[in-house]
Motif scaffolding. Structure first.
Motif, PDB file in Angstrom:
ATOM      1  N   THR A   1       0.838  -1.202   0.000  1.00 60.07           N
ATOM      2  CA  THR A   1       0.000   0.000   0.000  1.00 60.07           C
ATOM      3  C   THR A   1       0.873   1.251   0.000  1.00 60.07           C
ATOM      4  OG1 THR A   1      -1.720  -1.173   1.225  1.00 60.07           O
ATOM      5  CG2 THR A   1      -1.834   1.216   1.258  1.00 60.07           C
ATOM      6  N   ASP A   2       1.920   1.246   0.812  1.00 62.79           N
ATOM      7  CA  ASP A   2       2.834   2.393   0.848  1.00 62.79           C
ATOM      8  C   ASP A   2       3.521   2.590  -0.500  1.00 62.79           C
ATOM      9  OD1 ASP A   2       2.160   2.814   3.474  1.00 62.79           O
ATOM     10  OD2 ASP A   2       3.985   1.890   4.304  1.00 62.79           O
ATOM     11  N   ARG A   3       3.939   1.502  -1.123  1.00 65.20           N
ATOM     12  CA  ARG A   3       4.599   1.607  -2.430  1.00 65.20           C
ATOM     13  C   ARG A   3       3.651   2.171  -3.485  1.00 65.20           C
ATOM     14  NH1 ARG A   3       7.830  -3.978  -3.325  1.00 65.20           N
ATOM     15  NH2 ARG A   3       9.893  -3.159  -2.858  1.00 65.20           N
ATOM     16  N   VAL A   4       2.418   1.683  -3.478  1.00 62.14           N
ATOM     17  CA  VAL A   4       1.430   2.181  -4.444  1.00 62.14           C
ATOM     18  C   VAL A   4       1.176   3.664  -4.199  1.00 62.14           C
ATOM     19  CG1 VAL A   4      -0.998   2.036  -5.131  1.00 62.14           C
ATOM     20  CG2 VAL A   4       0.351  -0.054  -4.879  1.00 62.14           C
ATOM     21  N   ARG A   5       1.029   4.041  -2.944  1.00 58.67           N
ATOM     22  CA  ARG A   5       0.781   5.445  -2.596  1.00 58.67           C
ATOM     23  C   ARG A   5       1.966   6.315  -3.039  1.00 58.67           C
ATOM     24  NH1 ARG A   5      -0.643   4.994   2.797  1.00 58.67           N
ATOM     25  NH2 ARG A   5      -2.737   4.498   2.088  1.00 58.67           N
ATOM     26  N   ASN A   6       3.194   5.865  -2.781  1.00 58.24           N
ATOM     27  CA  ASN A   6       4.376   6.628  -3.189  1.00 58.24           C
ATOM     28  C   ASN A   6       4.464   6.752  -4.711  1.00 58.24           C
ATOM     29  OD1 ASN A   6       5.208   7.027  -0.563  1.00 58.24           O
ATOM     30  ND2 ASN A   6       6.590   5.274  -0.545  1.00 58.24           N
ATOM     31  N   THR A   7       4.187   5.666  -5.403  1.00 58.25           N
ATOM     32  CA  THR A   7       4.210   5.695  -6.864  1.00 58.25           C
ATOM     33  C   THR A   7       3.152   6.654  -7.396  1.00 58.25           C
ATOM     34  OG1 THR A   7       4.987   3.409  -6.911  1.00 58.25           O
ATOM     35  CG2 THR A   7       4.056   4.275  -8.940  1.00 58.25           C
ATOM     36  N   LYS A   8       1.981   6.616  -6.806  1.00 62.36           N
ATOM     37  CA  LYS A   8       0.899   7.523  -7.213  1.00 62.36           C
ATOM     38  C   LYS A   8       1.318   8.971  -6.993  1.00 62.36           C
ATOM     39  CE  LYS A   8      -3.706   8.896  -5.830  1.00 62.36           C
ATOM     40  NZ  LYS A   8      -4.593   8.886  -4.695  1.00 62.36           N
TER      41      LYS A   8
ATOM     42  N   GLN B   1       4.360  10.161  -6.855  1.00 59.55           N
ATOM     43  CA  GLN B   1       5.418  10.501  -7.822  1.00 59.55           C
ATOM     44  C   GLN B   1       4.826  10.813  -9.194  1.00 59.55           C
ATOM     45  OE1 GLN B   1       8.092   7.183  -7.760  1.00 59.55           O
ATOM     46  NE2 GLN B   1       9.104   7.838  -5.862  1.00 59.55           N
ATOM     47  N   ILE B   2       3.853  10.007  -9.606  1.00 58.73           N
ATOM     48  CA  ILE B   2       3.206  10.240 -10.908  1.00 58.73           C
ATOM     49  C   ILE B   2       2.473  11.572 -10.897  1.00 58.73           C
ATOM     50  CG2 ILE B   2       1.366   9.428 -12.445  1.00 58.73           C
ATOM     51  CD1 ILE B   2       2.259   6.549 -11.736  1.00 58.73           C
ATOM     52  N   GLN B   3       1.750  11.850  -9.799  1.00 55.81           N
ATOM     53  CA  GLN B   3       1.038  13.119  -9.706  1.00 55.81           C
ATOM     54  C   GLN B   3       2.016  14.292  -9.725  1.00 55.81           C
ATOM     55  OE1 GLN B   3      -1.397  12.650  -6.191  1.00 55.81           O
ATOM     56  NE2 GLN B   3      -3.165  11.976  -7.396  1.00 55.81           N
ATOM     57  N   ASP B   4       3.157  14.146  -9.048  1.00 55.34           N
ATOM     58  CA  ASP B   4       4.163  15.214  -9.059  1.00 55.34           C
ATOM     59  C   ASP B   4       4.696  15.442 -10.473  1.00 55.34           C
ATOM     60  OD1 ASP B   4       3.848  15.535  -6.351  1.00 55.34           O
ATOM     61  OD2 ASP B   4       5.691  14.445  -5.805  1.00 55.34           O
ATOM     62  N   LYS B   5       4.944  14.356 -11.191  1.00 60.86           N
ATOM     63  CA  LYS B   5       5.457  14.483 -12.555  1.00 60.86           C
ATOM     64  C   LYS B   5       4.418  15.120 -13.474  1.00 60.86           C
ATOM     65  CE  LYS B   5       8.950  10.966 -12.337  1.00 60.86           C
ATOM     66  NZ  LYS B   5       9.575   9.819 -12.905  1.00 60.86           N
ATOM     67  N   VAL B   6       3.143  14.754 -13.287  1.00 64.00           N
ATOM     68  CA  VAL B   6       2.080  15.363 -14.096  1.00 64.00           C
ATOM     69  C   VAL B   6       1.990  16.849 -13.773  1.00 64.00           C
ATOM     70  CG1 VAL B   6      -0.433  15.449 -14.413  1.00 64.00           C
ATOM     71  CG2 VAL B   6       0.751  13.246 -14.442  1.00 64.00           C
ATOM     72  N   THR B   7       2.071  17.194 -12.512  1.00 67.43           N
ATOM     73  CA  THR B   7       2.027  18.602 -12.106  1.00 67.43           C
ATOM     74  C   THR B   7       3.216  19.352 -12.688  1.00 67.43           C
ATOM     75  OG1 THR B   7       0.894  18.004 -10.057  1.00 67.43           O
ATOM     76  CG2 THR B   7       1.957  20.164 -10.113  1.00 67.43           C
ATOM     77  N   ASP B   8       4.409  18.742 -12.589  1.00 63.30           N
ATOM     78  CA  ASP B   8       5.605  19.372 -13.167  1.00 63.30           C
ATOM     79  C   ASP B   8       5.447  19.546 -14.671  1.00 63.30           C
ATOM     80  OD1 ASP B   8       6.723  19.441 -10.673  1.00 63.30           O
ATOM     81  OD2 ASP B   8       8.094  17.738 -10.993  1.00 63.30           O
ATOM     82  N   PHE B   9       4.893  18.523 -15.315  1.00 55.25           N
ATOM     83  CA  PHE B   9       4.700  18.598 -16.765  1.00 55.25           C
ATOM     84  C   PHE B   9       3.738  19.720 -17.113  1.00 55.25           C
ATOM     85  CE2 PHE B   9       2.288  17.352 -20.578  1.00 55.25           C
ATOM     86  CZ  PHE B   9       3.329  17.314 -21.499  1.00 55.25           C
ATOM     87  N   ARG B  10       2.644  19.811 -16.370  1.00 62.92           N
ATOM     88  CA  ARG B  10       1.670  20.878 -16.629  1.00 62.92           C
ATOM     89  C   ARG B  10       2.300  22.243 -16.376  1.00 62.92           C
ATOM     90  NH1 ARG B  10      -3.574  17.997 -13.899  1.00 62.92           N
ATOM     91  NH2 ARG B  10      -4.070  16.655 -15.675  1.00 62.92           N
ATOM     92  N   SER B  11       3.061  22.353 -15.288  1.00 57.10           N
ATOM     93  CA  SER B  11       3.734  23.626 -14.986  1.00 57.10           C
ATOM     94  C   SER B  11       4.708  23.973 -16.097  1.00 57.10           C
ATOM     95  CB  SER B  11       4.494  23.534 -13.662  1.00 57.10           C
ATOM     96  OG  SER B  11       3.603  23.313 -12.603  1.00 57.10           O
ATOM     97  N   GLN B  12       5.451  22.962 -16.546  1.00 60.64           N
ATOM     98  CA  GLN B  12       6.413  23.192 -17.632  1.00 60.64           C
ATOM     99  C   GLN B  12       5.683  23.582 -18.911  1.00 60.64           C
ATOM    100  OE1 GLN B  12       9.747  23.198 -17.303  1.00 60.64           O
ATOM    101  NE2 GLN B  12       9.845  23.920 -19.399  1.00 60.64           N
ATOM    102  N   LYS B  13       4.553  22.924 -19.160  1.00 61.70           N
ATOM    103  CA  LYS B  13       3.766  23.247 -20.353  1.00 61.70           C
ATOM    104  C   LYS B  13       3.265  24.689 -20.277  1.00 61.70           C
ATOM    105  CE  LYS B  13      -0.177  21.649 -23.019  1.00 61.70           C
ATOM    106  NZ  LYS B  13      -1.346  20.810 -23.059  1.00 61.70           N
TER     107      LYS B  13
END
Length: 137
Positions: A93-100, A102-114
Motif C-alpha cells: 500500500t505504501d509503495r502504491v501510494r508513493n508511486t501515485k 510521484q506520478i502526480q508530481d510528474k504530471v504537475t511538473d509537466f503541466r507547470s512546464q507546459k
C-alpha cells in the motif's frame, strides 16, 4: 561332487529346515488351541480385553496430545502468516501510494512546464510582434 549330489544335499537341507519350522509352528498352534477349563479361558479373555483397553487408552492419550500439538502449531503458523500478510499489505500500500504521488508530481511538473513553455512562447511572440512593429515604423 556332481551336480546331482549338490541338488540332493540342497533338497535334504530344505526338507530338514521345512520340517523344523513346521514343527515349531505346529507346536505353537497346538498350545494356543489346547482346550482349557472355562474359568481359565474367561480369565485369559478378560486379560486380553484389559490389555486391549489399556492400549486403546494409550493411543487415545497419544492422539489427544498430538492433536493438541498440531492445533498449537497451526495457531502459531496462522498468527505468523497473518502478521506477514499484514506487513506485506502495508508495504505494498505504501509503495502504491508513493508511486501515485510521484506520478502526480510528474504530471504537475509537466503541466507547470507546459504552462511555462506556453507563457514563454506567448512572450516571444509578443516580442516578435513588437520588434516587427518597431521595424515598420
Amino acid at each position: 561332487m556332481s551336480n546331482q549330489e549338490e541338488n540332493q544335499n540342497i533338497n535334504s537341507k530344505d526338507f530338514l529346515l521345512g520340517t523344523l519350522i513346521g514343527g515349531i509352528v505346529g507346536a505353537s498352534v497346538a498350545l494356543l488351541y489346547a482346550p482349557k477349563p472355562g474359568k481359565e479361558l474367561r480369565q485369559d479373555l478378560n486379560e486380553g480385553a484389559s490389555m486391549v483397553r489399556e492400549r486403546a487408552g494409550e493411543w487415545k492419550d497419544a492422539a489427544y496430545e498430538k492433536s493438541s500439538e498440531w492445533r498449537q502449531l497451526a495457531q502459531e503458523k496462522s498468527g505468523e502468516f497473518s502478521t506477514t500478510l499484514t506487513d506485506r499489505t502495508k508495504d505494498l500500500t505504501d509503495r502504491v501510494r508513493n508511486t501515485k504521488d510521484q506520478i502526480q508530481d510528474k504530471v504537475t511538473d509537466f503541466r507547470s512546464q507546459k504552462n511555462a513553455d506556453e507563457t514563454l512562447a506567448d512572450t516571444i511572440e509578443e516580442a516578435a510582434d513588437a520588434i516587427e512593429e518597431d521595424t515598420k515604423e
